[in-house]
Scaffold this active site. Structure first.
Site, mmCIF file in Angstrom:
data_model
loop_
_atom_site.group_PDB
_atom_site.id
_atom_site.type_symbol
_atom_site.label_atom_id
_atom_site.label_comp_id
_atom_site.label_asym_id
_atom_site.label_seq_id
_atom_site.Cartn_x
_atom_site.Cartn_y
_atom_site.Cartn_z
ATOM 1 N N ILE A 15 63.017 -45.060 77.838
ATOM 2 C CA ILE A 15 63.116 -44.650 76.214
ATOM 3 C C ILE A 15 63.280 -45.094 75.296
ATOM 4 O O ILE A 15 63.921 -46.428 75.212
ATOM 5 C CB ILE A 15 63.605 -42.839 75.414
ATOM 6 C CG1 ILE A 15 63.982 -41.786 76.553
ATOM 7 C CG2 ILE A 15 63.044 -42.838 75.038
ATOM 8 C CD1 ILE A 15 64.659 -40.897 76.283
ATOM 9 N N CYS A 16 61.884 -45.955 74.780
ATOM 10 C CA CYS A 16 62.192 -46.729 73.214
ATOM 11 C C CYS A 16 61.669 -46.057 72.430
ATOM 12 O O CYS A 16 60.618 -45.168 72.166
ATOM 13 C CB CYS A 16 61.576 -48.336 73.764
ATOM 14 S SG CYS A 16 59.713 -48.759 73.981
ATOM 15 N N HIS A 17 60.602 -46.982 71.325
ATOM 16 C CA HIS A 17 60.081 -46.651 70.339
ATOM 17 C C HIS A 17 58.366 -46.102 70.922
ATOM 18 O O HIS A 17 57.280 -45.179 70.471
ATOM 19 C CB HIS A 17 59.744 -47.232 68.859
ATOM 20 C CG HIS A 17 58.524 -46.639 67.788
ATOM 21 N ND1 HIS A 17 57.355 -48.143 67.563
ATOM 22 C CD2 HIS A 17 58.387 -46.452 67.456
ATOM 23 C CE1 HIS A 17 56.903 -47.587 67.064
ATOM 24 N NE2 HIS A 17 57.406 -46.630 66.250
#
Length: 120
Positions: A76-78
């Site tokens: 997960i990231c932005h």
């Protein structure tokens, strides 16, 4: 020279699909590669392993050996770009793992699943 078409890549996972898996009780290892200030703004609503990419020197050597082939990894990231790059690196280290990339990242999670998670 290796054939790029044979390279394993992270598989896409939508926010809705991740929610379904979590609601079904599937065991996954959620790795969030955002920076600490991003987590403060929009934390993922559940247990994650926080591995900010800026601190990779501190965890990159040991991480591949700490992960289990029996537990799929969701990165997960932005917006899904940094996590995809991380997922590619992880599969280079451990091609035996199942690695999914949250498409659209925490922003997609906020829009598609949980609007209480702030957008930034």
């Amino acid at each position: 020279m290796p054939d790029p078409s044979s390279e394993r890549l992270p598989q896409p996972l939508t926010a809705a699909e991740l929610q379904q898996r979590l609601n079904a009780g599937d065991t996954v290892c959620l790795i969030d590669v955002r920076e600490a200030q991003e987590l403060e703004i929009a934390p993922f609503p559940g247990p994650i392993r926080h591995l900010p990419l800026s601190g990779a020197r501190q965890w990159m050597d040991a991480l591949p050996d700490e992960l289990s082939v029996a537990t799929p990894v969701v990165v997960i990231c932005h917006a899904g770009v940094r996590s995809w790059q991380f997922g590619c690196w992880l599969l280079q280290q451990r091609p035996d793992l199942t690695v999914w990339n949250l498409e659209g990242g925490i922003d997609a999670w906020s829009v598609q699943v949980d609007p209480s998670v702030p957008r930034y």
